[in-house]
Write a protein that holds these residues in place. Structure first.
Motif, PDB file in Angstrom:
ATOM      1  N   ARG A 199       0.881  -1.276  -0.053  1.00 58.72           N
ATOM      2  CA  ARG A 199      -0.130   0.082  -0.031  1.00 58.72           C
ATOM      3  C   ARG A 199       1.011   1.396   0.143  1.00 58.72           C
ATOM      4  O   ARG A 199       0.478   2.271  -0.413  1.00 58.72           O
ATOM      5  CB  ARG A 199      -1.149   0.100   1.199  1.00 58.72           C
ATOM      6  N   ALA A 200       1.992   1.127   0.880  1.00 55.98           N
ATOM      7  CA  ALA A 200       2.955   2.343   0.669  1.00 55.98           C
ATOM      8  C   ALA A 200       3.434   2.859  -0.459  1.00 55.98           C
ATOM      9  O   ALA A 200       3.678   3.977  -0.828  1.00 55.98           O
ATOM     10  CB  ALA A 200       4.104   1.918   1.642  1.00 55.98           C
ATOM     11  N   GLU A 201       3.551   2.000  -1.628  1.00 59.93           N
ATOM     12  CA  GLU A 201       3.936   2.201  -2.815  1.00 59.93           C
ATOM     13  C   GLU A 201       3.080   3.377  -3.545  1.00 59.93           C
ATOM     14  O   GLU A 201       3.526   4.127  -4.300  1.00 59.93           O
ATOM     15  CB  GLU A 201       3.937   1.030  -3.553  1.00 59.93           C
ATOM     16  N   LYS A 202       1.776   3.497  -3.041  1.00 56.22           N
ATOM     17  CA  LYS A 202       0.900   4.173  -3.782  1.00 56.22           C
ATOM     18  C   LYS A 202       0.467   5.611  -2.846  1.00 56.22           C
ATOM     19  O   LYS A 202      -0.540   6.332  -3.285  1.00 56.22           O
ATOM     20  CB  LYS A 202      -0.267   3.355  -3.916  1.00 56.22           C
ATOM     21  N   LEU A 203       1.201   5.443  -1.808  1.00 61.66           N
ATOM     22  CA  LEU A 203       0.996   6.691  -0.748  1.00 61.66           C
ATOM     23  C   LEU A 203       2.083   7.609  -0.698  1.00 61.66           C
ATOM     24  O   LEU A 203       3.258   7.313  -1.373  1.00 61.66           O
ATOM     25  CB  LEU A 203       0.822   6.323   0.636  1.00 61.66           C
ATOM     26  N   SER A 204       1.944   8.992  -0.598  1.00 64.82           N
ATOM     27  CA  SER A 204       2.907   9.846  -0.096  1.00 64.82           C
ATOM     28  C   SER A 204       3.900   9.496   1.068  1.00 64.82           C
ATOM     29  O   SER A 204       3.348   8.973   1.887  1.00 64.82           O
ATOM     30  CB  SER A 204       2.410  11.288   0.151  1.00 64.82           C
ATOM     31  N   VAL A 205       5.119  10.126   0.916  1.00 67.19           N
ATOM     32  CA  VAL A 205       5.948   9.729   2.079  1.00 67.19           C
ATOM     33  C   VAL A 205       5.590  10.257   3.417  1.00 67.19           C
ATOM     34  O   VAL A 205       6.192   9.641   4.283  1.00 67.19           O
ATOM     35  CB  VAL A 205       7.547  10.319   1.617  1.00 67.19           C
ATOM     36  N   LYS A 206       4.692  11.377   3.388  1.00 73.05           N
ATOM     37  CA  LYS A 206       4.286  11.812   4.633  1.00 73.05           C
ATOM     38  C   LYS A 206       3.115  10.791   5.191  1.00 73.05           C
ATOM     39  O   LYS A 206       3.056  10.716   6.472  1.00 73.05           O
ATOM     40  CB  LYS A 206       3.637  13.311   4.564  1.00 73.05           C
ATOM     41  N   GLU A 207       2.377  10.156   4.382  1.00 70.33           N
ATOM     42  CA  GLU A 207       1.578   9.156   4.802  1.00 70.33           C
ATOM     43  C   GLU A 207       2.093   7.568   5.139  1.00 70.33           C
ATOM     44  O   GLU A 207       1.942   7.035   5.929  1.00 70.33           O
ATOM     45  CB  GLU A 207       0.552   8.854   3.741  1.00 70.33           C
ATOM     46  N   ALA A 208       3.222   7.490   4.321  1.00 73.83           N
ATOM     47  CA  ALA A 208       3.861   6.082   4.414  1.00 73.83           C
ATOM     48  C   ALA A 208       5.452   6.424   4.395  1.00 73.83           C
ATOM     49  O   ALA A 208       6.105   6.328   3.326  1.00 73.83           O
ATOM     50  CB  ALA A 208       3.426   5.102   3.463  1.00 73.83           C
ATOM     51  N   PRO A 209       6.075   6.881   5.418  1.00 74.97           N
ATOM     52  CA  PRO A 209       7.859   7.145   5.459  1.00 74.97           C
ATOM     53  C   PRO A 209       8.449   6.087   4.685  1.00 74.97           C
ATOM     54  O   PRO A 209       9.583   6.423   4.219  1.00 74.97           O
ATOM     55  CB  PRO A 209       7.897   7.416   6.910  1.00 74.97           C
ATOM     56  N   ILE A 210       8.181   4.782   5.004  1.00 77.25           N
ATOM     57  CA  ILE A 210       8.877   3.727   4.200  1.00 77.25           C
ATOM     58  C   ILE A 210       9.047   3.916   2.828  1.00 77.25           C
ATOM     59  O   ILE A 210       9.898   3.601   1.936  1.00 77.25           O
ATOM     60  CB  ILE A 210       8.195   2.418   4.484  1.00 77.25           C
ATOM     61  N   SER A 211       8.067   4.892   2.046  1.00 74.78           N
ATOM     62  CA  SER A 211       7.846   4.873   0.685  1.00 74.78           C
ATOM     63  C   SER A 211       9.161   5.634   0.070  1.00 74.78           C
ATOM     64  O   SER A 211       9.462   5.373  -0.806  1.00 74.78           O
ATOM     65  CB  SER A 211       6.737   5.298   0.312  1.00 74.78           C
ATOM     66  N   ALA A 212       9.744   6.285   1.016  1.00 68.65           N
ATOM     67  CA  ALA A 212      10.958   7.046   0.623  1.00 68.65           C
ATOM     68  C   ALA A 212      12.421   6.224   0.438  1.00 68.65           C
ATOM     69  O   ALA A 212      13.250   6.831  -0.031  1.00 68.65           O
ATOM     70  CB  ALA A 212      11.330   8.238   1.860  1.00 68.65           C
ATOM     71  N   LEU A 213      12.243   4.801   0.743  1.00 68.57           N
ATOM     72  CA  LEU A 213      13.183   4.297   0.941  1.00 68.57           C
ATOM     73  C   LEU A 213      12.950   2.991   0.109  1.00 68.57           C
ATOM     74  O   LEU A 213      14.093   1.776  -0.059  1.00 68.57           O
ATOM     75  CB  LEU A 213      13.565   3.675   2.330  1.00 68.57           C
ATOM     76  N   LEU A 214      12.142   2.831  -0.961  1.00 71.14           N
ATOM     77  CA  LEU A 214      11.669   1.669  -1.651  1.00 71.14           C
ATOM     78  C   LEU A 214      12.553   1.412  -2.825  1.00 71.14           C
ATOM     79  O   LEU A 214      12.753   0.060  -3.242  1.00 71.14           O
ATOM     80  CB  LEU A 214      10.236   1.643  -2.129  1.00 71.14           C
ATOM     81  N   ASP A 215      13.374   2.387  -3.424  1.00 76.40           N
ATOM     82  CA  ASP A 215      14.217   2.118  -4.475  1.00 76.40           C
ATOM     83  C   ASP A 215      15.505   1.055  -4.020  1.00 76.40           C
ATOM     84  O   ASP A 215      16.175   1.449  -3.167  1.00 76.40           O
ATOM     85  CB  ASP A 215      14.739   3.519  -4.946  1.00 76.40           C
ATOM     86  N   ASP A 216      15.657   0.283  -4.979  1.00 77.14           N
ATOM     87  CA  ASP A 216      16.748  -0.586  -4.782  1.00 77.14           C
ATOM     88  C   ASP A 216      16.665  -1.329  -3.268  1.00 77.14           C
ATOM     89  O   ASP A 216      17.582  -1.867  -2.545  1.00 77.14           O
ATOM     90  CB  ASP A 216      17.997  -0.101  -4.705  1.00 77.14           C
ATOM     91  N   LEU A 217      15.439  -1.613  -2.691  1.00 73.94           N
ATOM     92  CA  LEU A 217      15.264  -2.179  -1.292  1.00 73.94           C
ATOM     93  C   LEU A 217      14.925  -3.593  -1.337  1.00 73.94           C
ATOM     94  O   LEU A 217      14.222  -3.890  -2.227  1.00 73.94           O
ATOM     95  CB  LEU A 217      14.157  -1.557  -0.579  1.00 73.94           C
ATOM     96  N   GLU A 218      15.880  -4.316  -0.662  1.00 70.50           N
ATOM     97  CA  GLU A 218      15.474  -5.870  -0.685  1.00 70.50           C
ATOM     98  C   GLU A 218      14.654  -6.197   0.672  1.00 70.50           C
ATOM     99  O   GLU A 218      14.789  -5.698   1.513  1.00 70.50           O
ATOM    100  CB  GLU A 218      17.053  -6.482  -0.506  1.00 70.50           C
ATOM    101  N   VAL A 219      13.547  -6.792   0.217  1.00 69.04           N
ATOM    102  CA  VAL A 219      12.731  -7.033   1.462  1.00 69.04           C
ATOM    103  C   VAL A 219      12.228  -8.308   1.644  1.00 69.04           C
ATOM    104  O   VAL A 219      12.444  -9.098   0.585  1.00 69.04           O
ATOM    105  CB  VAL A 219      11.003  -6.438   0.827  1.00 69.04           C
ATOM    106  N   TYR A 220      12.589  -9.045   2.834  1.00 63.10           N
ATOM    107  CA  TYR A 220      12.509 -10.277   3.179  1.00 63.10           C
ATOM    108  C   TYR A 220      11.170 -10.501   4.152  1.00 63.10           C
ATOM    109  O   TYR A 220      10.953 -10.005   5.086  1.00 63.10           O
ATOM    110  CB  TYR A 220      13.690 -10.743   4.032  1.00 63.10           C
ATOM    111  N   TRP A 221      10.326 -11.411   3.678  1.00 65.27           N
ATOM    112  CA  TRP A 221       8.964 -11.529   4.543  1.00 65.27           C
ATOM    113  C   TRP A 221       8.549 -13.137   4.552  1.00 65.27           C
ATOM    114  O   TRP A 221       9.130 -13.868   3.856  1.00 65.27           O
ATOM    115  CB  TRP A 221       7.754 -11.173   3.600  1.00 65.27           C
ATOM    116  N   ALA A 222       8.036 -13.301   5.826  1.00 61.22           N
ATOM    117  CA  ALA A 222       7.645 -14.442   6.042  1.00 61.22           C
ATOM    118  C   ALA A 222       6.218 -14.311   7.088  1.00 61.22           C
ATOM    119  O   ALA A 222       6.119 -13.183   7.829  1.00 61.22           O
ATOM    120  CB  ALA A 222       8.542 -15.377   6.949  1.00 61.22           C
ATOM    121  N   GLU A 223       5.308 -15.335   6.940  1.00 63.04           N
ATOM    122  CA  GLU A 223       4.145 -14.896   7.749  1.00 63.04           C
ATOM    123  C   GLU A 223       4.281 -14.898   9.130  1.00 63.04           C
ATOM    124  O   GLU A 223       5.548 -15.603   9.772  1.00 63.04           O
ATOM    125  CB  GLU A 223       3.144 -16.155   7.449  1.00 63.04           C
TER     126      GLU A 223
END
Length: 223
Positions: A199-223
């Motif tokens: 969801r952060a990909e579609k929000l402004s950085v003020k709404e979703a600060p993580i969106s400021a760091l998404l370029d070249d970010l490696e994300v690791y996820w597990a349930e």
């Protein structure tokens, strides 16, 4: 942003620890020292413990936090305390820790004193980050009056923040320092955080600060 999904958390922890160790070894192969920035919270604890057992030249590694609550290391809320208990043990006890907290100073005074000294450790070789359900990362919180200053390209290398959603004032590395890391990594658990990240990909950085760091970010996820 590249999202890597794991079947379970144990596999994620093992793989992320190995990947971080590999990135640090690569950094050390071409430089005298390497800088590792890490988050607080409960999520990275198992990663820290596995990473600390890795045999690399830890004496040439500088470790700092991505952010810190403005409390002493004897306080259970201290991120420095967590890092010292879970990461700076075993082989990693040889690493040099760069503390942010300064006793008897306010967050603003402490950040002003510490910030110039951090230039020697830039750019970060490896940055490991977490993210909250509200899409904050480090202490870049949505709605925080201090967020615009910490997002500025000319922000000091350490910024005081007073998030209204939190009970304790904090200091944080600004967005440009985290973005400037040679390797950026994010660990999140659970379907809610994965949905929030997308969801952060579609929000402004003020709404979703993580969106400021998404370029070249490696994300690791597990349930």
């Amino acid at each position: 942003m590249n999202i890597i999904e794991y079947a379970d958390r144990e596999m994620l922890v093992m793989n992320v620890a190995n990947k971080l160790a590999g990135k640090l070894k690569s950094a050390l192969s071409g430089n005298d020292r390497a800088t590792l920035a890490v988050p607080g919270g409960s999520t990275p604890g198992p990663i820290f413990e596995m990473l600390s057992a890795t045999d690399l030249d830890w004496a040439r590694v500088d470790v700092m936090l991505t952010d810190e609550r403005w409390v002493g290391e004897d306080d259970e809320r201290s991120n420095a305390r967590l890092v010292k208990e879970h990461l700076l043990t075993g082989h990693a006890a040889a690493a040099r820790f760069i503390p942010f907290y300064r006793d008897a100073l306010t967050p603003a005074e402490g950040a002003e004193q510490v910030a110039p000294s951090l230039a020697a450790y830039m750019p970060l070789s490896v940055a490991l980050m977490g993210m909250g359900d509200d899409m904050h990362t480090a202490s870049l919180f949505p709605g925080d009056p201090g967020l615009p200053a910490a997002l500025a390209n000319d922000a000091p290398l350490l910024c005081p923040v007073y998030p209204e959603s939190q009970s304790t004032p904090r200091v944080t590395l600004p967005a440009h320092v985290l973005n400037g890391a040679l390797n950026k990594h994010l660990v999140i658990f659970g379907s809610e955080k994965l949905a929030a990240l997308k969801r952060a990909e579609k929000l402004s950085v003020k709404e979703a600060p993580i969106s400021a760091l998404l370029d070249d970010l490696e994300v690791y996820w597990a349930e």
